[in-house]
Design a protein around this motif. Structure first.
Motif: not given
Length: 582
Positions: A262-291
């Protein structure tokens, strides 16, 4: 579940009166009203219409001076173990709901029902009729965050006829197949094995995700069998808004993929040219094990999915914002695959921590894990409060005479971290001591070049848990461990020399089992000379939960040894009683 029961009907009410009310509220019905004295029945064309009738009419509409009560019509023989709970606060966490339901018995399934209502609806199955009956009595009409819960039976097609009281038969013989109308055929996950997916989206795309009159977001929730909260009011004026997705891992990933499209289509329709990365929020307690160690886990995800992943710095964290932002760049397909892998790691960490927390709550009587600050209160996706967990039986914990025994633990921290633990003019260590209810002292350095310092913590099990938890957290916050490192410390506890063998076990069996169970390294150094109190040291190394679980297990072994010592022994030379002949 299309048939409705209408209760509290006035004796003056007629079929035409009820027809008029349904017409007024634009609720369809597929058959005539069957009016009896004080109540009535009617069929709706589908379950969704029946749900809307219950929501719109029950407890809200009057007829001849009486407020109507509308609920699913359930034959008596099918009033067994299944309940429907309506009017649940829309922003309520699954974990809180599960904790509430578990107070009344074993919950075998809990599935969200897709409706057009603002509030949430779930279908719940308890293990027994009595548990369902108790939940119905306690929850119906109870207030939750200014919402009055509505609870009613729903048909349980698998219910067996209730036998005589002495028969002791369960309300059903086996769990029947899931209803085809249930989201994802029972897709709502067991909370213990899942947490919601949290993503950040640019504010300018929120309108497109919601759609006209909410049509787009409703469509996403229906197709992916998920519950999606868009937190529009959070961070007024911010460039990004958080979205929380509750579902199975597959449902979360499908919803996330749809939102990216949906965001990609909206970006095309509104001529939004910047890259739209996926941003995931995660509690800090889990990040060390993710890395992972030396960033190996994250590198593997990047290589496997063809993405570039970065994680926000620790400095961005606050007490009120314990989440890190995981930014994933790549094609939508690649980002979607990366989301699956990232969340898989985070869920594994969460489940591991919850298992350890449940063990802790069972081993420490009255321990309120929610008050420890480990998962800040209200943080999305965090575990349930253990405040209501009943104390364990006589075999759990280390309690004697009703009071937990005080323990002494020596925790070794980097020498450079001493100032952070003590704080300005000793304020931090004083506050920590008061918060935990423990005596906390820093031992003098054992030489000019000592790389570690010993923190002496004295207090009962809960105080130990609180104090050590905060010390581990403080070292991470103050960057004494790198962003790619998990905080691992060494703790020493002293045990009576005669009990050291019990900790080790025959051929090292017990200590090996301890290490396998807790994931901590447990060492009883050989050839120790007992101190003046005839005690020797047991060394425990690992991350916080591993370290804690090992400490509790060792204290449990010592408690058994002490109990055996306290058992009265027959006097020396006494003969065992000779059995009398009959």
């Amino acid at each position: 579940m299309n048939k409705l029961y209408i209760g509290n009907v006035s004796a003056e009410a007629s079929e035409e009166d009820l027809e008029s009310i349904f017409k007024q509220w634009k609720i369809q019905h597929s058959g005539p009203f069957l009016v009896k004295t004080g109540y009535a029945f009617v069929d709706c064309p589908d379950e969704k219409t029946a749900m809307r009738a219950i929501d719109v009419l029950s407890g809200k509409v009057e007829l001849h001076g009486k407020v109507l009560e509308v609920e699913h019509s359930v034959p008596k023989r099918q009033r067994s173990c299944k309940l429907q709970i309506r009017n649940i606060p829309p922003h309520m966490q699954w974990e809180v709901l599960d904790g509430m339901l578990a107070q009344y018995g074993a919950v075998e399934s809990c599935e969200q029902v897709n409706t057009d209502m603002e509030t949430a609806v779930v279908n719940v199955r308890y293990a027994t009729r009595d548990q369902a009956r108790l939940a119905m009595e306690k929850l119906n009409g109870s207030m939750m965050e200014n919402y009055a819960l509505k609870v009613s039976y729903i048909p349980d097609e698998t219910a067996a006829p209730e036998g005589p009281p002495s028969g002791g038969r369960r309300g059903f013989n086996a769990r029947g197949p899931p209803r085809s109308g249930s989201p994802g055929l029972g897709a709502r996950p067991k909370v213990q094995s899942d947490i919601p997916l949290r993503v950040l989206v640019p504010t300018q795309f929120v309108g497109a995700i919601i759609g006209k009159e909410g049509a787009t977001i409703r469509n996403i929730t229906k197709q992916t069998h998920s519950k999606i909260d868009i937190h529009r009011k959070e961070n007024a004026g911010a460039a990004e808004k958080p979205i929380t997705i509750h579902s199975t891992p597959e449902g979360c990933s499908n919803a996330c993929r749809t939102i990216m499209d949906i965001m990609q289509k909206e970006a095309v329709d509104t001529k939004f040219t910047e890259e739209i990365p996926l941003k995931i929020l995660a509690h800090n307690n889990f990040v060390g094990r993710l890395i992972g160690k030396e960033g190996r886990n994250l590198k593997k995800i990047e290589q496997d999915t063809g993405t570039k992943i970065t994680i926000s710095p620790l400095q961005d964290l606050t007490l009120y914002n314990p989440e890190r932002t995981i930014t994933v760049k790549g094609s939508i397909d690649a980002c979607s695959r990366a989301e699956e892998e990232v969340m898989k790691k985070i869920r594994e960490s969460y489940e591991s921590d919850m298992a350890a927390m449940n063990l802790q709550s069972n081993l420490i009587p009255g321990l309120n894990l929610n008050a420890l600050g480990l998962f800040p209160s209200g943080a999305p996706g965090m575990g349930p409060s253990m405040a209501n967990v009943p104390p364990p039986g006589p075999h759990g914990g280390c309690s004697y005479g009703g009071q937990p025994e005080s323990e002494t633990v020596h925790l070794f921290i980097p020498a450079l971290a001493v100032g952070a633990i003590i704080g300005k003019q000793g304020q931090h260590i004083k506050q920590l001591s008061h918060f935990a209810g423990a005596s906390i002292k820093i031992a003098p350095a054992e030489g000019m070049d000592a790389k570690q310092r010993m923190v002496i913590i004295v207090g009962p099990p809960e105080a130990q848990f609180k104090a050590q938890c905060r010390i581990f957290g403080k070292l991470k916050e103050e960057n004494f461990f790198g962003p790619k490192e998990e905080v691992k410390l060494e703790a020493h506890i002293k045990v009576p020399s005669f009990a050291a063998g019990r900790v080790i076990g025959k051929g090292g069996k017990t200590v090996n089992e301890l290490q396998n169970l807790t994931c901590a390294e447990v060492v009883v150094p050989r050839d120790q000379t007992p101190d003046e109190n005839d005690q020797v040291i047991v060394k425990i190394s690992g991350h916080f939960f591993a370290c804690q679980l090992a400490q509790r297990k060792i204290q449990e072994i010592l408690a058994q040894v002490r109990r055996q010592q306290q058992q009265p022994k027959p006097p020396s030379g006494a003969q065992p009683p000779i059995p009398r002949r009959k």
